[in-house]
Design a protein around this motif. Structure first.
Motif, PDB file in Angstrom:
ATOM      1  N   GLY A  86     -42.380  36.841 -34.300  1.00  0.00           N
ATOM      2  CA  GLY A  86     -41.591  37.495 -35.333  1.00  0.00           C
ATOM      3  C   GLY A  86     -41.750  36.823 -36.685  1.00  0.00           C
ATOM      4  O   GLY A  86     -41.871  37.493 -37.722  1.00  0.00           O
ATOM      5  N   SER A 110     -34.895  42.838 -39.388  1.00  0.00           N
ATOM      6  CA  SER A 110     -36.281  42.401 -39.552  1.00  0.00           C
ATOM      7  C   SER A 110     -36.815  42.765 -40.928  1.00  0.00           C
ATOM      8  O   SER A 110     -37.583  42.002 -41.530  1.00  0.00           O
ATOM      9  N   ARG A 117     -39.868  45.308 -32.803  1.00  0.00           N
ATOM     10  CA  ARG A 117     -38.458  45.382 -32.440  1.00  0.00           C
ATOM     11  C   ARG A 117     -38.357  45.738 -30.962  1.00  0.00           C
ATOM     12  O   ARG A 117     -39.367  45.973 -30.302  1.00  0.00           O
ATOM     13  N   VAL A 143     -43.170  38.911 -40.011  1.00  0.00           N
ATOM     14  CA  VAL A 143     -42.381  39.186 -41.218  1.00  0.00           C
ATOM     15  C   VAL A 143     -42.931  38.432 -42.426  1.00  0.00           C
ATOM     16  O   VAL A 143     -42.725  38.846 -43.568  1.00  0.00           O
TER      17      VAL A 143
END
Length: 896
Positions: free
Chosen positions: A576, A600, A501, A580
Motif C-alpha cells: 500500500g 487510500s 482496496r 500510494v
C-alpha cells in the motif's frame, strides 16, 4: 515432519546495545525513518532479507555482529541519540497537554489495527484507520489506551492459482516474534482475563501489549492452556469462523477488553479511562461490562445506563445494513441468561438494548448507539446516510435531527508519505512538519523538484512491482524462461494509475473492464499510454469477490497488455505504501453512496497523486473541481448494468481526454506544467484536511472532551446526578402521553407577510404531570415543500409566559420572516434536561424493559402542532407514528 508448536527464541543483546531492544519494541519505528536507518546499519543484508522487520532482524543477525557493534563508538553514539529522542518523544508535553481541560484517558476499541506490516493484525480500511488513529494520538499526546485481539494467524496472505483464482494462506504467528510484551502482575505472573460462557464453560485470555509510540495497545489472546479447544481458537483468525465464533470474539473484545484495561491500569498505574470509544458494533459489549461494574457498585440498571452513555463515543463505519453485526436473539439470551446470567444485569434488558424492527435479531450497532451519548459517521456524506439508516431509533424527529454527526477520517502522513517528500517538506516547510501549518508554502517549491521526486517514487514502484509480479507468476507455475517479459513490464515514464482496496462488490473492481476494447486502447495508446497497478483481497468466504479478482487477472494475463496492467497479490501495508507513493492517479469507483469514507486516496494526495473518483465518502466532501477529477454518477438509473455502463464510459472519457492529456502535455523543458499546477493545488487544498492529526483534534474537541465532561458530571457525589437523571427520564417517559400542543395563535404580519416582518406566536401546552422545566417548547420554521413539509427548519426556543391551575402553560416567541416564498412554521415540545446532549437523545436510549426482540416501537418523545404555511392553504402534517400527538388546528388568518 512438522513441529507441533512454533515459538521464537529472542536474541540476548549485549549490555551496550540494550537500548536497541527498547527501540525495537516501540512501534514508533514504523513511522520514524531515522530509527529504521539505525536498524539497517545493524546488518544491511539481513535487514533486507527480513523485509525491514526489526524483531526478525534481532533474531537473524549473527551474534558476532552484535558483539562488534557493542564496541563501535560511532554506532553507540547513534544508538544513544535515538534512544534519547524516543524517551523525549514519550515524555515531553505535546498538543493535548496544552489544553485547559482534558480527559484523564480515552479507551479505544477496534477489532483490528494496521500499525505495521510486521504486526499483521488488519484486513483493510477499518484496521488501517485504527492504526493511524493511534499514531496520530501518540504524536499529539492524546492519552489513548487501545484494545484489540491478537490473531494467531492474522488475516490471510494471498496468492493466485494458475487460473487466477485467489488462494488463502494462514501463516502461524508467534507473539514472541512480534514487537509485543506479555502483561504480568506484580509477582511476574501473566494476567488472565476470564469470561463466563453458558454450560459452565469459560473463555480465558492473556494480554499482550504493543507500545505504539505513547499509546499502549492491549491485544487479548485466547490461545492459553486454561481454554478448551474451541475457546483457544477464538482468536485464531481475523474475521474467521461462523456466527458463534464471531460472538465469542466480540465478547472477548468488549467484555474482556474492559477487564484487560482494569488490570493494566491497576498494575501500571495508568489513568483509568473516562471516555470509551468503540469502532463499529464489534466492541459493543464493552457497554454491558461497564453496566455490570456499576450495578454491582449499587446503581440500578437505568442509573448505570446513564453513567455509561455519558462517557461513550460510538463510530459507525458502514453505510449498508448488511455490514452490521447481527446475532440471533436466542444466542444472546443463552450468553447472558440461564446459568451464565449476570445477577445485576437482567437478560431482558440486554435483549432490549440490541432489539430492532425484525423480530429475533440482536443488532450490535443499535446497542452501540443506545449505549452512547455521542455517535458519528466517518464523512459528511456517511453521516447523512447513517441518519437515514438509523432514523427509526428516533421516531417523531426529522432526518436532520437524528443525533449522528460526522468526523471525516484522516491518514497519518509519516506512515504513508514518501521519505523524499517528508524530507523536502522538513527542509523547505518546517512549519508543515512541526505544526501541520504552512501548506501554502508548497507553491514555492520548484516544478523540477516536484517532478523529480514524483519520478523517483514512480520508478521505485515499478521496480518493486516487477519483483512481486515475477514472484506471483512463479507461484502460479511459470518458469524463469517464460518470464523474461517481466523485466520490461510497466514503465517508469508512463502515466500510472493505482487501484488497491478490499474487493466487495460495491467497490466495483472490474468497472474498468466494462469495455475491454476501450481499455486496451487506453493502455496501448502510442502517444498517451496508461498503466494500471491493481491490488486487493476478497474475503475468504466471498466467492463473488474472488470471481472479480479472477476477471481482472485473466485480462491482465493477456500477452498484449500484461506489460501495462498488473494485479499484485497479497495487498498489505508495505505494498500500500509503494502504491500510494508511486501512482500518479488514484482510482476509486464505488457504487455511490456505499463508500463510508475511503482513505487510500488521501494518502495518494499527500504524495502528490491526483484522485480520479466517484464522489463518495471523503471525496464528495472535499473535491473542489480542480484538485482531481470526479467520475460522473448515474444515481437515478435503477438498472445496475446500465448504471455501470454509463459510469465506465465516463471513466474512459476522463482518462483519455483529461487525465492523459494533462499528464503528457509537456513544456519545452519536458515538464507537465498544468499537471504540476494540479499537484500543488491538491496538496494545498487537501493537505490540511486529510491528516489524521486534524481528525484526532476533531475527535478530541468535538467528542472526547464533551464526553469526559458529561461522564464527570454524572459520576460526582457517588453518581447522584446519574441517579437523578435516570429518575427524571423514567418520570418524563411515563408522563409524556399527557403532553399536548393545545392551541397556537399567530399575529403581527397582517394579510400579506413581507420579508423583514416577525411572526408573534403564542402556544398553549398541556403539561400533564410534568413541569415547565421538564420541557423545551420550540417554534420550527422555514421554507416549506409541496406537501407543507419544512425544508431544513430552524428552531426558536419559546419563552414561558405563565401557567394556569388546570396544568396549562403559555409560551411566546417571535419568528423572523427572513426569506421570500412559501414559508411555514409549527410548534413542538421535546424533553429538556441540562444533562441531555441533543433534543432527540431520549429516543434510542429508552428501549422498553423486558423487550425480547419483538416490536420495539414506543411513543416518540416529541409532540408537535400541525405545520402552518404563510402562502397557500394551511395544512396539518400527518404524524408518522400513531403515538405522535398533534395539536388542534387554528387557521389564525394566515392564508394569503
Amino acid at each position: 515432519m512438522r513441529a507441533i508448536r512454533r515459538f521464537t527464541v529472542r536474541t540476548v543483546l549485549p549490555t551496550e546495545l540494550a537500548a536497541l531492544g527498547e527501540l525495537v519494541h516501540n512501534l514508533r519505528w514504523s513511522w520514524h525513518p531515522e530509527t529504521t536507518d539505525l536498524f539497517a546499519e545493524v546488518d544491511p543484508a539481513v535487514w533486507e532479507r527480513v523485509g525491514h522487520d526489526p524483531v526478525a532482524l534481532l533474531g537473524a543477525v549473527d551474534p558476532a555482529r552484535l558483539r562488534e557493534l557493542a564496541t563501535d563508538r560511532r554506532f553507540l553514539r547513534r544508538l544513544a541519540d535515538a534512544a534519547d529522542d524516543l524517551r523525549e518523544y514519550m515524555t515531553a508535553p505535546r498538543w493535548y497537554q496544552t489544553l485547559p481541560e482534558a480527559a484523564g484517558a480515552i479507551a479505544y476499541f477496534s477489532p483490528e489495527y494496521g500499525i505495521a506490516a510486521a504486526l499483521p493484525q488488519y484486513s483493510g480500511g477499518l484496521g488501517i484507520l485504527a492504526g493511524d488513529h493511534l499514531k496520530a494520538a501518540s504524536d499529539l499526546g492524546v492519552p489513548i489506551l487501545a484494545v484489540g485481539l491478537l490473531y494467531r494467524h492474522g488475516y490471510f496472505t494471498q496468492s493466485l492459482s494458475p487460473e487466477g483464482w485467489q488462494l488463502e494462506h494462514y501463516p502461524s504467528l508467534d507473539p514472541g516474534g512480534l514487537p509485543l510484551s506479555l502483561l504480568k502482575d506484580e509477582g511476574g505472573t501473566p494476567v488472565h482475563i476470564r469470561i463466563g460462557l453458558p454450560n459452565q464453560r469459560a473463555l480465558h485470555a492473556q494480554v499482550w501489549v504493543a507500545q505504539v509510540g505513547r499509546v499502549p495497545l492491549l491485544l487479548l489472546d485466547s490461545d492459553v492452556a486454561d481454554n478448551d479447544n474451541a475457546a483457544r481458537d477464538v482468536t485464531d483468525r481475523l474475521y474467521g469462523g461462523g456466527t458463534d465464533h464471531r460472538l465469542m470474539q466480540e465478547l472477548l473484545l468488549g467484555v474482556g477488553g474492559v477487564r484487560a484495561i482494569r488490570a493494566y491500569c491497576r498494575i501500571t498505574g495508568h489513568a483509568e479511562p473516562e471516555v470509551f470509544h468503540t469502532n463499529e458494533g464489534h466492541a459493543g459489549f464493552l457497554g454491558l461490562e461497564r453496566i455490570r461494574e456499576l450495578t454491582e457498585a449499587r446503581l440500578s440498571f437505568d442509573e448505570a445506563i446513564e453513567a455509561v452513555r455519558a462517557g461513550t463515543v460510538f463510530t459507525t463505519h458502514t453505510p449498508v445494513p448488511a455490514g452490521i453485526d447481527r446475532f440471533p436473539s436466542d444466542m444472546i439470551e443463552r450468553q447472558f441468561g440461564g446459568d451464565n446470567a449476570w445477577p445485576t444485569v437482567p437478560v431482558e434488558r440486554v435483549l432490549a438494548l440490541g432489539a430492532e424492527q425484525e423480530p429475533g435479531r440482536f443488532n450490535m450497532a443499535i446497542m452501540g448507539m443506545r449505549l452512547a451519548q455521542r455517535v458519528n459517521g466517518v464523512s459528511e456524506l456517511h453521516g447523512e446516510v447513517s441518519r437515514g439508516m438509523f432514523q427509526e431509533l428516533w421516531p417523531g424527529f426529522d432526518l436532520h435531527e437524528v443525533p449522528i454527526g460526522s468526523i471525516t477520517n484522516g491518514v497519518h502522513a509519516p506512515t504513508w508519505v514518501g521519505r523524499e517528500i517528508m524530507e523536502l517538506a522538513g527542509r523547505e516547510l518546517p512549519e508543515l512538519i512541526e505544526k501541520g501549518q504552512g501548506w501554502e508554502g508548497v507553491q514555492k517549491i520548484s516544478d523540477p523538484e516536484i517532478w523529480g521526486i514524483r519520478g523517483r517514487l514512480r520508478e521505485r514502484l515499478v521496480e518493486a512491482a516487477r519483483v512481486r509480479l515475477r514472484r506471483s507468476w512463479r507461484d502460479r507455475g511459470a518458469s524463469d524462461a517464460e518470464l523474461t517479459w517481466v523485466d520490461d513490464a510497466l514503465d517508469p515514464d508512463v502515466l500510472t494509475i493505482g487501484f488497491a482496496r478490499r474487493v466487495p462488490s460495491y467497490k466495483r473492481l472490474t468497472l474498468m473492464l466494462r469495455d475491454p476494447v476501450r481499455l486496451r486502447e487506453l493502455l496501448l495508446s502510442p502517444d498517451k499510454p496508461v498503466q494500471i497497478l491493481i491490488a486487493g483481497k476478497a474475503h475468504p468466504a466471498d466467492e463473488g469477490g474472488k470471481k472479480l479478482i479472477q476477471q481482472i487477472v485473466r485480462f491482465a494475463d493477456s500477452e498484449d497488455v500484461r506489460h501495462r496492467i498488473v494485479f499484485l497479490p497479497d495487498y498489505d501495508m508495505a505494498l500500500g505504501q509503494l502504491l500510494v507513493q508511486g501512482c500518479d492517479v488514484w482510482l476509486n469507483n464505488p457504487l455511490r453512496p456505499l463508500e463510508a469514507s475511503g482513505t487510500s486516496g488521501m494518502k495518494s494526495a499527500l504524495n502528490g497523486g491526483l484522485n480520479l473518483s466517484i464522489r463518495d465518502g471523503w471525496w464528495d466532501e472535499w473535491y473542489d473541481g480542480t484538485n482531481g477529477w470526479a467520475i460522473p454518477t448515474a444515481d437515478g438509473v435503477a438498472d445496475a448494468d446500465r448504471r455501470d455502463e454509463l459510469e465506465a464510459a465516463a471513466l474512459y472519457d476522463l482518462i483519455e481526454h483529461e487525465v492523459s492529456d494533462r499528464f503528457y502535455d509537456r513544456a519545452p523543458d519536458g515538464l507537465p506544467r498544468r499537471w504540476l499546477e494540479m499537484v500543488r493545488h491538491t496538496l494545498t487544498s487537501l493537505g490540511p484536511k486529510v491528516l489524521a492529526g486534524r481528525m484526532l483534534r476533531d475527535y478530541v474537541v468535538g467528542l472526547y472532551l464533551p464526553a469526559a465532561a458529561s461522564a464527570r458530571a454524572l459520576s460526582t457525589d457517588s453518581y447522584a446526578p446519574a441517579k437523578a437523571f435516570a429518575a427524571w427520564r423514567v418520570r418524563v417517559t411515563k408522563a409524556w402521553p399527557g403532553v399536548r400542543v393545545e392551541h397556537v395563535e399567530a399575529s403581527g404580519v397582517g394579510d400579506t407577510p413581507e420579508v423583514g416582518a416577525a411572526l408573534d406566536l403564542r402556544a398553549t401546552i398541556a403539561l400533564g404531570e410534568l413541569e415547565p422545566h421538564d420541557l423545551l417548547v420550540q417554534a420550527a420554521y422555514g421554507k416549506v415543500g409541496p406537501h407543507d413539509e419544512l425544508l431544513s427548519p430552524r428552531y426558536l426556543a419559546m419563552t414561558l409566559e405563565g401557567t394556569t391551575d388546570d396544568g396549562k402553560a403559555h409560551y411566546v416567541g417571535k419568528v423572523p420572516l427572513d426569506s421570500t416564498g412559501a414559508f411555514g412554521y409549527t410548534v413542538r415540545v421535546v424533553p429538556n434536561h441540562p444533562l441531555m446532549a441533543a433534543p432527540a437523545e431520549l429516543g434510542p436510549a429508552r428501549p422498553p424493559g423486558g423487550a425480547r426482540g419483538n416490536d420495539q416501537r414506543h411513543p416518540p418523545l416529541t409532540t408537535r402542532a400541525p405545520e402552518r404555511r404563510l402562502r397557500g392553504p394551511a395544512r396539518g402534517l400527518q404524524p408518522r407514528d400513531p403515538w405522535l400527538t398533534s395539536g388542534r388546528r387554528r387557521d389564525a388568518g394566515l392564508r394569503s
